[in-house]
Design a protein around this motif. Structure first.
Motif, PDB file in Angstrom:
ATOM      1  N   GLY A  19       0.854  -1.365   0.023  1.00 50.90           N
ATOM      2  CA  GLY A  19       0.038   0.052  -0.087  1.00 50.90           C
ATOM      3  C   GLY A  19       0.914   1.328   0.016  1.00 50.90           C
ATOM      4  O   GLY A  19       2.162   1.115  -0.131  1.00 50.90           O
ATOM      5  N   GLY A  20       0.166   2.318   0.137  1.00 50.78           N
ATOM      6  CA  GLY A  20       0.537   3.524   0.092  1.00 50.78           C
ATOM      7  C   GLY A  20       0.518   4.402  -1.249  1.00 50.78           C
ATOM      8  O   GLY A  20       0.280   3.881  -2.103  1.00 50.78           O
ATOM      9  N   GLY A  21       0.617   5.546  -1.044  1.00 51.39           N
ATOM     10  CA  GLY A  21       0.113   6.637  -2.122  1.00 51.39           C
ATOM     11  C   GLY A  21       1.361   6.413  -3.583  1.00 51.39           C
ATOM     12  O   GLY A  21       0.861   6.387  -4.647  1.00 51.39           O
ATOM     13  N   VAL A  22       2.473   6.254  -3.068  1.00 50.13           N
ATOM     14  CA  VAL A  22       3.349   5.879  -4.159  1.00 50.13           C
ATOM     15  C   VAL A  22       2.937   4.727  -4.677  1.00 50.13           C
ATOM     16  O   VAL A  22       3.023   4.383  -6.185  1.00 50.13           O
ATOM     17  CB  VAL A  22       4.760   5.972  -3.644  1.00 50.13           C
ATOM     18  CG1 VAL A  22       5.602   5.357  -4.728  1.00 50.13           C
ATOM     19  CG2 VAL A  22       5.140   7.027  -3.124  1.00 50.13           C
ATOM     20  N   ARG A  45      -2.370   5.388   5.589  1.00 48.84           N
ATOM     21  CA  ARG A  45      -1.684   4.524   6.461  1.00 48.84           C
ATOM     22  C   ARG A  45      -1.790   4.771   8.061  1.00 48.84           C
ATOM     23  O   ARG A  45      -1.899   6.280   8.369  1.00 48.84           O
ATOM     24  CB  ARG A  45      -0.265   4.476   5.971  1.00 48.84           C
ATOM     25  CG  ARG A  45       0.076   3.839   4.667  1.00 48.84           C
ATOM     26  CD  ARG A  45       1.743   3.828   4.496  1.00 48.84           C
ATOM     27  NE  ARG A  45       2.001   5.106   4.221  1.00 48.84           N
ATOM     28  CZ  ARG A  45       3.295   5.492   4.912  1.00 48.84           C
ATOM     29  NH1 ARG A  45       3.780   4.620   5.645  1.00 48.84           N
ATOM     30  NH2 ARG A  45       3.648   6.613   4.708  1.00 48.84           N
ATOM     31  N   HIS A  46      -1.739   4.075   8.861  1.00 52.72           N
ATOM     32  CA  HIS A  46      -1.668   4.474  10.480  1.00 52.72           C
ATOM     33  C   HIS A  46      -0.047   4.438  10.579  1.00 52.72           C
ATOM     34  O   HIS A  46       0.594   3.563  10.959  1.00 52.72           O
ATOM     35  CB  HIS A  46      -2.091   3.200  11.212  1.00 52.72           C
ATOM     36  CG  HIS A  46      -3.859   2.977  10.773  1.00 52.72           C
ATOM     37  ND1 HIS A  46      -4.262   1.871  11.277  1.00 52.72           N
ATOM     38  CD2 HIS A  46      -4.726   3.588  10.193  1.00 52.72           C
ATOM     39  CE1 HIS A  46      -5.584   1.823  10.986  1.00 52.72           C
ATOM     40  NE2 HIS A  46      -5.759   2.914  10.070  1.00 52.72           N
ATOM     41  N   ARG A 104      -0.804  11.803  10.902  1.00 52.40           N
ATOM     42  CA  ARG A 104      -1.363  12.830  11.887  1.00 52.40           C
ATOM     43  C   ARG A 104      -2.755  12.199  12.380  1.00 52.40           C
ATOM     44  O   ARG A 104      -3.798  13.136  12.489  1.00 52.40           O
ATOM     45  CB  ARG A 104      -1.248  14.340  11.391  1.00 52.40           C
ATOM     46  CG  ARG A 104      -0.003  14.653  11.561  1.00 52.40           C
ATOM     47  CD  ARG A 104       0.566  15.007  12.803  1.00 52.40           C
ATOM     48  NE  ARG A 104       2.164  15.463  12.737  1.00 52.40           N
ATOM     49  CZ  ARG A 104       2.661  15.753  13.898  1.00 52.40           C
ATOM     50  NH1 ARG A 104       2.124  15.475  15.033  1.00 52.40           N
ATOM     51  NH2 ARG A 104       4.032  16.209  13.606  1.00 52.40           N
ATOM     52  N   TRP A 105      -3.188  11.096  12.320  1.00 55.41           N
ATOM     53  CA  TRP A 105      -4.615  10.656  12.732  1.00 55.41           C
ATOM     54  C   TRP A 105      -4.989  11.111  13.992  1.00 55.41           C
ATOM     55  O   TRP A 105      -6.298  11.481  14.081  1.00 55.41           O
ATOM     56  CB  TRP A 105      -4.652   9.213  12.443  1.00 55.41           C
ATOM     57  CG  TRP A 105      -4.695   8.924  11.158  1.00 55.41           C
ATOM     58  CD1 TRP A 105      -3.819   8.041  10.266  1.00 55.41           C
ATOM     59  CD2 TRP A 105      -5.608   9.242   9.871  1.00 55.41           C
ATOM     60  NE1 TRP A 105      -4.101   7.741   8.907  1.00 55.41           N
ATOM     61  CE2 TRP A 105      -5.166   8.601   8.758  1.00 55.41           C
ATOM     62  CE3 TRP A 105      -6.573  10.283   9.953  1.00 55.41           C
ATOM     63  CZ2 TRP A 105      -5.848   8.917   7.532  1.00 55.41           C
ATOM     64  CZ3 TRP A 105      -7.148  10.600   8.660  1.00 55.41           C
ATOM     65  CH2 TRP A 105      -6.786   9.945   7.561  1.00 55.41           C
ATOM     66  N   PRO A 106      -3.889  11.081  15.259  1.00 60.06           N
ATOM     67  CA  PRO A 106      -4.431  11.701  16.425  1.00 60.06           C
ATOM     68  C   PRO A 106      -5.036  13.143  16.480  1.00 60.06           C
ATOM     69  O   PRO A 106      -5.895  13.464  17.108  1.00 60.06           O
ATOM     70  CB  PRO A 106      -3.238  11.594  17.186  1.00 60.06           C
ATOM     71  CG  PRO A 106      -2.145  10.319  16.539  1.00 60.06           C
ATOM     72  CD  PRO A 106      -2.746  10.676  15.336  1.00 60.06           C
ATOM     73  N   LEU A 123     -10.137   4.425   6.848  1.00 55.42           N
ATOM     74  CA  LEU A 123      -9.633   3.196   6.157  1.00 55.42           C
ATOM     75  C   LEU A 123      -8.334   3.049   6.233  1.00 55.42           C
ATOM     76  O   LEU A 123      -7.422   4.213   5.736  1.00 55.42           O
ATOM     77  CB  LEU A 123     -10.334   3.125   4.791  1.00 55.42           C
ATOM     78  CG  LEU A 123     -11.985   3.242   4.633  1.00 55.42           C
ATOM     79  CD1 LEU A 123     -12.326   3.360   3.278  1.00 55.42           C
ATOM     80  CD2 LEU A 123     -12.578   2.259   5.453  1.00 55.42           C
ATOM     81  N   GLY A 124      -7.500   2.167   6.675  1.00 54.38           N
ATOM     82  CA  GLY A 124      -6.077   1.958   6.592  1.00 54.38           C
ATOM     83  C   GLY A 124      -5.531   0.948   7.703  1.00 54.38           C
ATOM     84  O   GLY A 124      -6.427   0.312   8.526  1.00 54.38           O
TER      85      GLY A 124
END
Length: 396
Positions: free
Chosen positions: A14-17, A220-221, A226-228, A248-249
């Protein structure tokens, strides 16, 4: 044209790249070109792609702290593969060992350094933000820009994936030859995919009724996402308005995020959705897409959300902020949960039909990956033509 991308940040998990590269292989094949990726793997293997192109995994050491990625150390297997492929262009995107491996290869191809990110923004400025100002951190790490400049001197062209990254680098004296904004596979994403029953079901998963507001996050987690900050903001807003958040991730921070959420039933973590149609339907069915990372140089997922006709809540840094028009988006101070909460409340207070209509109009204007690929190939063709009339390139 045959392009070989020596890419340490390509990961099959996964990942944007990865999303960008997989689609780029397909798009270039449709244009009559070939993209072959040389990526670190746990074993040597070749993954051919339908229609042309491939990913060649070359056995390499894993990256410390993130097993999804690997690092190239040995030049010989890469040089041997490049000799066999004899490309017209070799791309590289990492400033470490792979850059020098590519620079030292003696083949005929032009060397392109394609910059997906800015390590100074992504790491030191994130790690030391609480201790020093951005300018002070830049001065402390000026050695990195000097090193990067020396590294880039070995390449025939330096390309960035968007104006945000170009501006960041130019402000620190790093030269860029061309800015090639990325695009998305817009055909997958459409406001027409909005599914009210799915929206209701996701709100139910968050313990909320249909009249509540559904926010969606994808990524991604990982600390850089910066999900927190987003979670804290949604928890704050929850005391004033019924709002649910679905992220989602997965990744190295999953357990940390689960603890951060605690027993809040209105925030849910779900595994990544790899089916593009399903993901596009979820995006179109959310009331807003919310993003946490302010250092990404191009907001791939926010752009996909916008192409789905979904309003945005994004930080004021990086490439994501560049697509955040006030007509369909709210912007907050990156890394600031209170500012993020205020942005959510501002968006919730707006006229829903008008907000959605503005996002709907913008959805058809999101740049496509075909446009990006065509511009990139045209740039490479120009560099090849210019180099044909120059003296032989010196060995790095």
């Amino acid at each position: 044209m045959r392009i070989v991308d020596v890419n340490e940040i390509y990961s099959p998990t996964g990942g944007g790249v990865r999303t960008y590269i997989d689609r780029k292989i397909e798009v270039l094949a449709g244009m009559g070109h070939e993209l072959i990726v040389l990526a670190p793997g746990r074993e040597d293997r070749i993954e051919e792609r339908p229609g042309g192109g491939a990913v060649h995994y070359i056995k390499a050491a894993g990256m410390p702290f993130d097993a999804n990625y690997g690092l190239f150390w040995d030049a010989e297997p890469l040089h041997r593969r490049l000799d066999a492929l004899d490309p017209d262009v070799v791309e590289n995107c990492s400033p470490w060992k792979s850059a020098w491996i590519v620079a030292q290869w003696r083949g005929r191809a032009i060397r392109s350094y394609f910059m997906h990110n800015d390590n100074l923004e992504a790491y030191p400025k994130r790690w030391f933000k609480q201790l020093a100002s951005g300018k002070r951190i830049e001065r402390a790490f000026s050695w990195y820009d000097r090193y990067l400049g020396h590294c880039l001197d070995q390449f025939d062209t330096v390309v960035t994936n968007g104006p945000s990254l170009t501006r960041q680098l130019a402000a620190r004296g790093v030269h860029v030859d061309a800015t090639m904004p990325l695009g998305i596979e817009r055909a997958h994403f459409s406001p027409d995919l909005r599914d009210e029953s799915l929206r209701t079901a996701l709100l139910q998963q968050c313990g909320l009724p249909p009249h509540a507001h559904l926010l969606l996050g994808v990524g991604r987690h990982h600390p850089e996402k910066r999900w927190p900050t987003v979670i804290d903001a949604v928890q704050c807003v929850g005391a004033q308005a019924p709002v649910g958040l679905v992220i989602l991730g997965q990744g190295m921070d999953t357990k940390t995020l689960e603890r951060h959420i605690g027993d809040n039933p209105h925030i849910r973590l779900f595994k990544p959705v790899y089916d593009r149609r399903r993901l596009a339907t979820i995006m179109a069915s959310a009331d807003a897409y919310i993003h946490g990372c302010g250092t990404e140089t191009f907001g791939l997922v926010p752009a996909e959300a916008l192409a789905s006709g979904t309003p945005l809540i994004v930080p004021n840094g990086g490439g994501t902020a560049e697509i955040a028009d006030p007509r369909y988006a709210e912007v907050y101070e990156q890394r600031d949960a209170r500012s993020c909460a205020d942005a959510i409340l501002r968006l919730l207070a707006r006229d829903r039909p008008m907000l959605r209509r503005a996002a709907l109009v913008a959805s058809s204007r999101v740049r496509t990956d075909e446009e990006h690929a065509a511009d990139l190939v045209a740039h490479y063709a120009a560099v090849i033509a210019a180099k044909a009339g120059q003296p032989a390139r010196r060995s790095a």
